[in-house]
Scaffold this motif. Structure first.
Motif, PDB file in Angstrom:
ATOM      1  N   ALA A 231       0.836  -1.206   0.000  1.00  0.00           N
ATOM      2  CA  ALA A 231       0.000   0.000   0.000  1.00  0.00           C
ATOM      3  C   ALA A 231       0.869   1.253   0.000  1.00  0.00           C
ATOM      4  CB  ALA A 231      -0.925  -0.015   1.209  1.00  0.00           C
ATOM      5  N   ILE A 232       1.922   1.275   0.824  1.00  0.00           N
ATOM      6  CA  ILE A 232       2.788   2.454   0.927  1.00  0.00           C
ATOM      7  C   ILE A 232       3.488   2.731  -0.404  1.00  0.00           C
ATOM      8  CG2 ILE A 232       4.847   3.394   2.062  1.00  0.00           C
ATOM      9  CD1 ILE A 232       2.474   3.329   3.890  1.00  0.00           C
ATOM     10  N   VAL A 233       4.011   1.671  -1.025  1.00  0.00           N
ATOM     11  CA  VAL A 233       4.695   1.865  -2.305  1.00  0.00           C
ATOM     12  C   VAL A 233       3.718   2.391  -3.353  1.00  0.00           C
ATOM     13  CG1 VAL A 233       5.810   0.664  -4.221  1.00  0.00           C
ATOM     14  CG2 VAL A 233       6.543   0.230  -1.889  1.00  0.00           C
ATOM     15  N   GLY A 234       2.502   1.847  -3.355  1.00  0.00           N
ATOM     16  CA  GLY A 234       1.472   2.345  -4.259  1.00  0.00           C
ATOM     17  C   GLY A 234       1.239   3.834  -4.049  1.00  0.00           C
ATOM     18  N   GLU A 235       1.210   4.230  -2.786  1.00  0.00           N
ATOM     19  CA  GLU A 235       0.974   5.641  -2.475  1.00  0.00           C
ATOM     20  C   GLU A 235       2.175   6.506  -2.870  1.00  0.00           C
ATOM     21  OE1 GLU A 235      -1.873   4.574   1.340  1.00  0.00           O
ATOM     22  OE2 GLU A 235       0.029   5.611   1.680  1.00  0.00           O
ATOM     23  N   PHE A 236       3.376   5.946  -2.750  1.00  0.00           N
ATOM     24  CA  PHE A 236       4.575   6.677  -3.144  1.00  0.00           C
ATOM     25  C   PHE A 236       4.534   7.026  -4.625  1.00  0.00           C
ATOM     26  CE2 PHE A 236       7.972   5.272   0.182  1.00  0.00           C
ATOM     27  CZ  PHE A 236       7.413   6.165   1.090  1.00  0.00           C
ATOM     28  N   ILE A 237       4.125   6.052  -5.438  1.00  0.00           N
ATOM     29  CA  ILE A 237       4.158   6.264  -6.883  1.00  0.00           C
ATOM     30  C   ILE A 237       3.163   7.357  -7.259  1.00  0.00           C
ATOM     31  CG2 ILE A 237       3.860   5.203  -9.167  1.00  0.00           C
ATOM     32  CD1 ILE A 237       6.130   3.905  -7.757  1.00  0.00           C
ATOM     33  N   SER A 238       1.958   7.213  -6.801  1.00  0.00           N
ATOM     34  CA  SER A 238       0.972   8.233  -7.143  1.00  0.00           C
ATOM     35  C   SER A 238      -0.288   8.000  -6.333  1.00  0.00           C
ATOM     36  CB  SER A 238       0.657   8.151  -8.640  1.00  0.00           C
ATOM     37  OG  SER A 238      -0.173   9.228  -8.992  1.00  0.00           O
ATOM     38  N   SER A 239      -0.702   9.034  -5.611  1.00  0.00           N
ATOM     39  CA  SER A 239      -1.897   8.864  -4.800  1.00  0.00           C
ATOM     40  C   SER A 239      -2.395  10.218  -4.339  1.00  0.00           C
ATOM     41  CB  SER A 239      -1.591   7.998  -3.582  1.00  0.00           C
ATOM     42  OG  SER A 239      -2.765   7.776  -2.853  1.00  0.00           O
ATOM     43  N   GLN A 240      -3.651  10.259  -3.957  1.00  0.00           N
ATOM     44  CA  GLN A 240      -4.179  11.512  -3.425  1.00  0.00           C
ATOM     45  C   GLN A 240      -4.281  11.486  -1.911  1.00  0.00           C
ATOM     46  OE1 GLN A 240      -7.474  11.550  -6.049  1.00  0.00           O
ATOM     47  NE2 GLN A 240      -6.536  13.083  -7.380  1.00  0.00           N
ATOM     48  N   HIS A 241      -4.262  10.282  -1.341  1.00  0.00           N
ATOM     49  CA  HIS A 241      -4.354  10.154   0.114  1.00  0.00           C
ATOM     50  C   HIS A 241      -3.348   9.141   0.604  1.00  0.00           C
ATOM     51  CE1 HIS A 241      -8.088  12.425  -0.062  1.00  0.00           C
ATOM     52  NE2 HIS A 241      -8.500  11.601  -1.016  1.00  0.00           N
ATOM     53  N   GLY A 242      -3.323   8.984   1.931  1.00  0.00           N
ATOM     54  CA  GLY A 242      -2.515   7.925   2.524  1.00  0.00           C
ATOM     55  C   GLY A 242      -1.254   8.446   3.182  1.00  0.00           C
ATOM     56  N   LEU A 243      -0.758   7.664   4.141  1.00  0.00           N
ATOM     57  CA  LEU A 243       0.437   8.054   4.884  1.00  0.00           C
ATOM     58  C   LEU A 243       1.665   8.069   3.980  1.00  0.00           C
ATOM     59  CD1 LEU A 243      -0.275   6.061   8.153  1.00  0.00           C
ATOM     60  CD2 LEU A 243      -0.295   8.549   7.898  1.00  0.00           C
ATOM     61  N   GLY A 244       1.692   7.178   3.010  1.00  0.00           N
ATOM     62  CA  GLY A 244       2.801   7.143   2.057  1.00  0.00           C
ATOM     63  C   GLY A 244       2.869   8.441   1.273  1.00  0.00           C
ATOM     64  N   ARG A 245       1.690   8.904   0.837  1.00  0.00           N
ATOM     65  CA  ARG A 245       1.648  10.159   0.105  1.00  0.00           C
ATOM     66  C   ARG A 245       2.094  11.308   1.004  1.00  0.00           C
ATOM     67  NH1 ARG A 245      -0.796  14.964  -0.563  1.00  0.00           N
ATOM     68  NH2 ARG A 245      -1.448  14.528   1.565  1.00  0.00           N
ATOM     69  N   ALA A 246       1.645  11.282   2.298  1.00  0.00           N
ATOM     70  CA  ALA A 246       2.011  12.344   3.244  1.00  0.00           C
ATOM     71  C   ALA A 246       3.527  12.417   3.413  1.00  0.00           C
ATOM     72  CB  ALA A 246       1.333  12.100   4.590  1.00  0.00           C
ATOM     73  N   ILE A 247       4.162  11.254   3.521  1.00  0.00           N
ATOM     74  CA  ILE A 247       5.618  11.216   3.695  1.00  0.00           C
ATOM     75  C   ILE A 247       6.326  11.745   2.437  1.00  0.00           C
ATOM     76  CG2 ILE A 247       7.600   9.658   3.950  1.00  0.00           C
ATOM     77  CD1 ILE A 247       5.731   7.907   5.729  1.00  0.00           C
ATOM     78  N   LEU A 248       5.827  11.310   1.272  1.00  0.00           N
ATOM     79  CA  LEU A 248       6.414  11.755   0.009  1.00  0.00           C
ATOM     80  C   LEU A 248       6.300  13.273  -0.130  1.00  0.00           C
ATOM     81  CD1 LEU A 248       7.644  10.442  -2.604  1.00  0.00           C
ATOM     82  CD2 LEU A 248       5.403  10.867  -3.645  1.00  0.00           C
ATOM     83  N   TYR A 249       5.102  13.786   0.180  1.00  0.00           N
ATOM     84  CA  TYR A 249       4.861  15.227   0.106  1.00  0.00           C
ATOM     85  C   TYR A 249       5.831  15.972   1.019  1.00  0.00           C
ATOM     86  CZ  TYR A 249       2.660  19.664   1.359  1.00  0.00           C
ATOM     87  OH  TYR A 249       2.440  20.972   1.650  1.00  0.00           O
TER      88      TYR A 249
END
Lengths: 295, 301
Positions: A231-249
């Motif tokens: 899930a985190i890797v998915g969010e890293f690549i491209s996402s609008q929500h999620g903790l992974g996206r928050a960290i990437l941002y």
């Protein structure tokens, strides 16, 4: 005899540190007193563990204040804490945490159930199992993260792509575990079932599935961690929500404190889900094993 | 040709029944069994088994075997290890296709048909996730009997045969002897007239084993099944059986058949009976011969 001896030693005052030395000499220097590692109490362990955590954060904070830790790269605990309070006050915190958790649980469930079903299906045909084997091994060998961009393209920016990553990571491991378990099903028990006139379906339902269950249950703990990573890797690549996206941002805007907040919330989430799965595992195993040992 | 030979054989042995029968619940009643006893319950007609071990090498596991077991009798098969006793049982149970020959049950060909004879192995094979009661009803359940009905039917047997109070326990909580009892009850309650027991007490200690033998004789007398029993233990074979077939070392065939001229019910006292000792000595001599031959062959090769 031993009791009489020790009573005699006591009467002669051969107790305590010096006394024992003397007693040993009395015994003629034969043999040695058994020494085993001292057993520490749980409270003592906890004290050590808390002490280590406090020391790490203390050193970090002190080092940052003293100037020998660069806060631009490493931030500092007090900053992280205030960022944490801000993070919790904005609406995003709950949305992000919930999003990551939902994606993880869905990936975990689909991956585990799908893997178990495919693994179990190999019991039905040796040809089918043998033909499938190399494909599974190859898929197992592919670093699944390398597939992430493709998965995002196919499943879109939303939740499905995060779930798909979780499934990709968990399903192969589960298939392999289940298949190993299927091959380990006791041949004599199978023979017994057939001698009792069982149909293949009956052997499957009453012997194979219950025998394989403990193995699948044992894979749950690994799978929850893998689903989260997916899930985190998915969010890293491209996402609008999620903790992974928050960290990437946070990393893109050089907000190191926010990265730490993301990592810490993620860790807490991971631990909570792990504990939940461990609890589930215990309940399920109790239902299946009944005091028998795991093969 | 072979069949008629077996028939003559079984008629001849028919007269030497010295059995006293118990009047306990019997599925196949003794009366019926006696009326039909001119016909063997179970027959093997020239059953042989050859295994291919390579492209052009074969191992003969069983040379053609003829065997007739009269109804309600307790018959043992003894032989050196590796003589194909288990192969023979697999064939009788329908789990394995013999290279040649047929298995007959009540005069009908049942080769390669499963579910017609009860089969019990040395390992108890109780399913660890089922209670003792649910393990015992497995055979009935597979036949499609409703679980509640099967449980109600099995429970009195657990009580009568030394498993009272253990019905809700899981196998892991039971001793080896208890587990074998449960396994045997599972086989018996499956409701077949012929029961194959493949070294059922082989893994038990001597004391438990002798207790289980007495228990088995009791339960056999109660149920009136035809039993074929495989064992390594000559004394056990003589103590339990009406008739003993001695097999040769591989390739296995029936080398000799001995009647055990001791009445029933038997207790441990027969172990010192001269007739008992004589049969035992003969069996041992036959087995020793096999072992000597085998050793000689190994030395020659």
């Amino acid at each position: 005899m031993a009791q009489k001896l020790s009573a005699e030693y006591q009467a002669r005052g051969l107790t305590g540190f010096i006394g024992r030395r003397v007693a040993r000499r009395v015994a003629g220097g034969r043999g040695r007193v058994l020494k085993t590692p001292r057993k520490a109490s749980n409270a003592e362990f906890a004290l050590w563990q808390i002490g280590i955590v406090v020391a790490i954060f203390g050193l970090w904070e002190y080092g940052a204040a003293a100037g020998w830790i660069d806060t631009f790269f490493w931030s500092q605990p007090s900053q992280v804490w205030s960022k944490f309070l801000v993070f919790m006050q904005t609406g995003d915190a709950y949305v992000d945490t919930w999003y990551t958790m939902a994606a993880t649980i869905l990936g975990f469930v689909y991956g585990t159930v799908g893997g178990a079903v495919i693994g179990l299906s190999f019991w039905w045909s040796r040809t089918y199992a043998t033909v499938s084997q190399p494909f599974i091994i190859v898929f197992h060998a592919i670093p699944k993260f390398a597939l992430a961009p493709l998965v995002i393209l196919v499943f879109g920016l939303g939740m499905p792509s995060k779930v798909a990553m979780g499934v990709a990571l968990t399903i192969v491991v589960t298939i392999l575990t289940t298949f190993t378990a299927v091959r380990a099903v006791d041949q004599d028990s199978e023979k017994l079932m057939y001698s009792l006139g069982a149909s293949r379906w009956q052997v499957f339902a009453k012997l194979v599935v219950p025998s394989v269950m403990p193995w699948i249950i044992a894979s749950l703990r690994v799978n929850i961690g893998l689903a989260l990573a997916g899930a985190i890797v998915g969010e890293f690549i491209s996402s609008q929500h999620g903790l992974g996206r928050a960290i990437l941002y946070a990393s893109q805007v050089y907000d190191i404190a926010l990265i730490w907040v993301g990592v810490i919330v993620l860790s807490v989430l991971a631990v909570l889900m792990y504990v939940g799965v461990a609890w589930l595992e215990r309940i399920l195993l109790r239902g299946f094993m009944h005091g028998a040992s795991f093969q | 040709m072979a069949v008629s030979g077996i028939l003559a054989f079984s008629v001849a042995t028919n007269d030497q029944k010295g059995n006293s029968y118990h009047s306990l619940p019997v599925r196949v009643t003794r009366a019926v069994a006696e009326v039909e006893s001119y016909r063997p319950k179970l027959e093997l007609v020239e059953v042989s088994q050859v295994f291919a071990t390579g492209t052009d090498s074969v191992v003969t596991a069983l040379q053609p075997i003829d065997l007739a077991v009269p109804p309600g009798k307790f018959v043992s098969i003894i032989g050196p290890s590796g003589c194909g006793k288990s192969t023979l049982f697999n064939i009788i149970a329908g789990l394995q296709r013999p290279t040649a020959g047929d298995v007959l049950l009540d005069g009908q060909v049942v080769t390669r048909m499963i579910g017609l004879v009860g089969y019990m192995l040395q390992k108890d094979l109780l399913l660890p996730w089922r209670t003792v009661l649910d393990n015992v009803i497995l055979g009935m359940e597979l036949k499609g009997v409703a679980k509640t009905t099967a449980r109600a039917r099995a429970l009195p047997y657990l009580k009568r045969y030394g498993l009272a109070g253990f019905d809700r326990h899981y196998p892991a909580a039971l001793s080896g002897g208890m587990r074998q009892r449960a396994a045997l009850l599972r086989t018996l309650l499956y409701d077949t007239e012929v029961v194959l027991l493949d070294e059922p007490f082989g893994a038990l200690d001597a004391q438990t084993r002798s207790m289980m033998q007495a228990w088995l004789l009791q339960i056999w007398a109660d149920f009136g099944k035809t039993v074929v029993f495989v064992t390594h233990d000559v004394e056990e074979a003589v103590y339990l059986s009406d008739r003993i077939h001695v097999m040769t070392a591989r390739p296995g065939r029936i080398k000799a058949t001995l009647e055990v001229p001791i009445g029933r019910p038997r207790d441990r006292h027969v172990l010192t009976d001269p007739a008992f000792l004589e049969v035992k000595a003969t069996c041992l001599e036959l087995l020793m011969e096999e072992l000597r031959d085998e050793a000689a062959e190994t030395a020659a090769a």
